[in-house]
Design a protein around this motif. Structure first.
Motif, PDB file in Angstrom:
ATOM      1  N   HIS A  87       0.834  -1.210   0.000  1.00 34.43           N
ATOM      2  CA  HIS A  87       0.000   0.000   0.000  1.00 34.43           C
ATOM      3  C   HIS A  87       0.864   1.253   0.000  1.00 34.43           C
ATOM      4  CE1 HIS A  87      -2.443   3.142   2.060  1.00 34.43           C
ATOM      5  NE2 HIS A  87      -3.366   2.696   1.232  1.00 34.43           N
ATOM      6  N   PHE A  88       1.921   1.269   0.820  1.00 32.48           N
ATOM      7  CA  PHE A  88       2.794   2.437   0.877  1.00 32.48           C
ATOM      8  C   PHE A  88       3.498   2.658  -0.465  1.00 32.48           C
ATOM      9  CE2 PHE A  88       6.438   5.027   2.056  1.00 32.48           C
ATOM     10  CZ  PHE A  88       5.874   5.928   2.957  1.00 32.48           C
ATOM     11  N   LEU A  89       3.964   1.581  -1.084  1.00 29.49           N
ATOM     12  CA  LEU A  89       4.632   1.707  -2.384  1.00 29.49           C
ATOM     13  C   LEU A  89       3.667   2.214  -3.456  1.00 29.49           C
ATOM     14  CD1 LEU A  89       6.808  -1.541  -2.360  1.00 29.49           C
ATOM     15  CD2 LEU A  89       7.611   0.818  -2.103  1.00 29.49           C
ATOM     16  N   GLU A  90       2.425   1.772  -3.384  1.00 31.74           N
ATOM     17  CA  GLU A  90       1.416   2.276  -4.323  1.00 31.74           C
ATOM     18  C   GLU A  90       1.214   3.771  -4.135  1.00 31.74           C
ATOM     19  OE1 GLU A  90      -2.013  -0.052  -3.465  1.00 31.74           O
ATOM     20  OE2 GLU A  90      -1.159  -1.912  -4.291  1.00 31.74           O
ATOM     21  N   ARG A  91       1.134   4.191  -2.885  1.00 33.27           N
ATOM     22  CA  ARG A  91       0.923   5.616  -2.611  1.00 33.27           C
ATOM     23  C   ARG A  91       2.151   6.442  -3.026  1.00 33.27           C
ATOM     24  NH1 ARG A  91      -3.272   4.007  -2.846  1.00 33.27           N
ATOM     25  NH2 ARG A  91      -5.003   4.079  -1.369  1.00 33.27           N
ATOM     26  N   LEU A  92       3.336   5.874  -2.915  1.00 36.23           N
ATOM     27  CA  LEU A  92       4.526   6.579  -3.402  1.00 36.23           C
ATOM     28  C   LEU A  92       4.418   6.827  -4.899  1.00 36.23           C
ATOM     29  CD1 LEU A  92       7.542   4.857  -1.575  1.00 36.23           C
ATOM     30  CD2 LEU A  92       6.698   7.188  -1.229  1.00 36.23           C
ATOM     31  N   ILE A  98       0.381  11.852   1.952  1.00 35.30           N
ATOM     32  CA  ILE A  98       0.606  11.176   3.224  1.00 35.30           C
ATOM     33  C   ILE A  98       1.956  10.462   3.252  1.00 35.30           C
ATOM     34  CG2 ILE A  98      -0.389   8.909   2.703  1.00 35.30           C
ATOM     35  CD1 ILE A  98      -0.950  11.020   5.905  1.00 35.30           C
ATOM     36  N   THR A  99       2.545  10.184   2.073  1.00 33.87           N
ATOM     37  CA  THR A  99       3.861   9.551   2.023  1.00 33.87           C
ATOM     38  C   THR A  99       5.001  10.565   2.112  1.00 33.87           C
ATOM     39  OG1 THR A  99       4.102   9.697  -0.399  1.00 33.87           O
ATOM     40  CG2 THR A  99       2.924   7.770   0.494  1.00 33.87           C
ATOM     41  N   GLY A 100       4.666  11.856   2.065  1.00 34.36           N
ATOM     42  CA  GLY A 100       5.691  12.891   2.065  1.00 34.36           C
ATOM     43  C   GLY A 100       6.295  13.150   0.700  1.00 34.36           C
ATOM     44  N   LEU A 101       6.018  12.286  -0.276  1.00 38.16           N
ATOM     45  CA  LEU A 101       6.604  12.424  -1.609  1.00 38.16           C
ATOM     46  C   LEU A 101       5.660  13.242  -2.489  1.00 38.16           C
ATOM     47  CD1 LEU A 101       9.210  11.382  -3.029  1.00 38.16           C
ATOM     48  CD2 LEU A 101       7.759   9.690  -4.162  1.00 38.16           C
ATOM     49  N   THR A 176      14.699  18.702  -3.880  1.00 38.18           N
ATOM     50  CA  THR A 176      14.663  17.568  -4.799  1.00 38.18           C
ATOM     51  C   THR A 176      13.243  17.383  -5.316  1.00 38.18           C
ATOM     52  OG1 THR A 176      16.410  16.483  -3.517  1.00 38.18           O
ATOM     53  CG2 THR A 176      15.167  15.114  -5.072  1.00 38.18           C
ATOM     54  N   SER A 177      13.103  17.165  -6.604  1.00 38.84           N
ATOM     55  CA  SER A 177      11.765  16.950  -7.156  1.00 38.84           C
ATOM     56  C   SER A 177      11.234  15.591  -6.708  1.00 38.84           C
ATOM     57  CB  SER A 177      11.795  17.009  -8.683  1.00 38.84           C
ATOM     58  OG  SER A 177      12.451  15.864  -9.217  1.00 38.84           O
ATOM     59  N   ALA A 178       9.918  15.436  -6.741  1.00 37.82           N
ATOM     60  CA  ALA A 178       9.307  14.165  -6.343  1.00 37.82           C
ATOM     61  C   ALA A 178       9.788  13.030  -7.240  1.00 37.82           C
ATOM     62  CB  ALA A 178       7.787  14.280  -6.390  1.00 37.82           C
ATOM     63  N   ASP A 179       9.920  13.304  -8.528  1.00 38.14           N
ATOM     64  CA  ASP A 179      10.381  12.265  -9.446  1.00 38.14           C
ATOM     65  C   ASP A 179      11.813  11.845  -9.146  1.00 38.14           C
ATOM     66  OD1 ASP A 179       7.951  12.230 -10.721  1.00 38.14           O
ATOM     67  OD2 ASP A 179       8.594  13.485 -12.410  1.00 38.14           O
ATOM     68  N   ASP A 180      12.668  12.822  -8.849  1.00 37.71           N
ATOM     69  CA  ASP A 180      14.059  12.506  -8.547  1.00 37.71           C
ATOM     70  C   ASP A 180      14.198  11.816  -7.191  1.00 37.71           C
ATOM     71  OD1 ASP A 180      14.930  13.543 -10.934  1.00 37.71           O
ATOM     72  OD2 ASP A 180      15.513  15.495 -10.105  1.00 37.71           O
ATOM     73  N   ALA A 185      13.084   7.025  -2.129  1.00 40.99           N
ATOM     74  CA  ALA A 185      11.911   6.774  -1.289  1.00 40.99           C
ATOM     75  C   ALA A 185      11.518   5.300  -1.333  1.00 40.99           C
ATOM     76  CB  ALA A 185      10.744   7.645  -1.744  1.00 40.99           C
ATOM     77  N   VAL A 186      11.567   4.717  -2.527  1.00 40.31           N
ATOM     78  CA  VAL A 186      11.247   3.290  -2.670  1.00 40.31           C
ATOM     79  C   VAL A 186      12.284   2.449  -1.934  1.00 40.31           C
ATOM     80  CG1 VAL A 186      11.094   1.381  -4.312  1.00 40.31           C
ATOM     81  CG2 VAL A 186       9.996   3.564  -4.834  1.00 40.31           C
ATOM     82  N   GLU A 187      13.551   2.787  -2.096  1.00 36.89           N
ATOM     83  CA  GLU A 187      14.617   2.031  -1.437  1.00 36.89           C
ATOM     84  C   GLU A 187      14.458   2.071   0.080  1.00 36.89           C
ATOM     85  OE1 GLU A 187      19.538   1.904  -1.149  1.00 36.89           O
ATOM     86  OE2 GLU A 187      18.530   3.423  -2.370  1.00 36.89           O
TER      87      GLU A 187
END
Length: 206
Positions: A87-92, A98-101, A176-180, A185-187
């Motif tokens: 669920h967290f990875l999906e939200r990222l 809510i994930t901060g990203l 830092t941009s969300a994409d960068d 964040a995933v790691e």
């Protein structure tokens, strides 16, 4: 949803919008409830009917997420930790605030307001406690563990999700941009939830 309920939601949002705008401009501690009521064009009595405490004017923006982890555990087919990880990875991927990203200015401002205001950070502790209780109940149902294990696991899971969100937000706030920031964040999420799998797997929560 009927007309009365929609009107109440609009009023609630208007009050919160007015409050947050004032808090961001002047500071949380420098703004009174009376000033918020005047800006929202409601009475103090009406304001308190929607928001029992001043801190709730801000934290209510997160209300939908208070018992989110419990819902995820109950609704997804995976074991609890794996369900929350997925669920967290999906939200990222969705750049959910809510994930901060999330790099939306309003979201960054809200995170900054909460983190810079001791009263709001204290209110977040209460927010997380309520979420912990709901998550512990869900773990009792899903994993058939003892109340002690459920409570300890809920606390760990809540803290991991919160600290991941703060770390992601810090990267975005630092420019830092969300994409960068997404790969890091995933790691971090994979590492954090991996540690929980190792620790809680023996309790059947893998």
């Amino acid at each position: 949803m009927n007309l009365r309920e929609r009107k109440k939601l609009r009023t609630r949002k208007a009050i919160s919008d007015a409050a947050i705008a004032l808090f961001l401009e002047h500071g949380f501690d420098q703004v009174s409830i009376t000033q918020v009521a005047e800006a929202a064009e409601v009475s103090r009595r009406t304001l308190f009917a929607y928001f029992p405490a001043k801190e709730d004017l801000v934290i209510q923006r997160l209300a939908d997420h208070e018992t989110e982890a419990a819902r995820v555990v109950r609704e997804r087919p995976e074991p609890p930790v794996s369900a929350l990880r997925a669920h967290f990875l999906e939200r990222l991927r969705e750049r959910d605030p809510i994930t901060g990203l999330c790099e939306l200015p309003a979201v960054l401002a809200l995170y900054r307001l909460i983190q810079d205001t001791p009263a709001l950070m204290n209110r977040m502790i209460e927010f997380h406690r309520a979420g912990n209780r709901a998550l512990a109940d869900a773990l009792l149902e899903k994993a058939a563990v003892s109340p002690l294990v459920a409570s300890l696991a809920a606390d760990q899971l809540t803290n991991v999700r919160w600290w991941l969100a703060l770390g992601n937000n810090a990267r975005i706030a630092g420019g830092t941009s969300a994409d960068d920031a997404y790969p890091a964040a995933v790691e971090a999420a994979e590492q954090a939830f991996g540690l929980l799998v190792d620790g809680l797997g023996s309790a059947g929560m893998r």
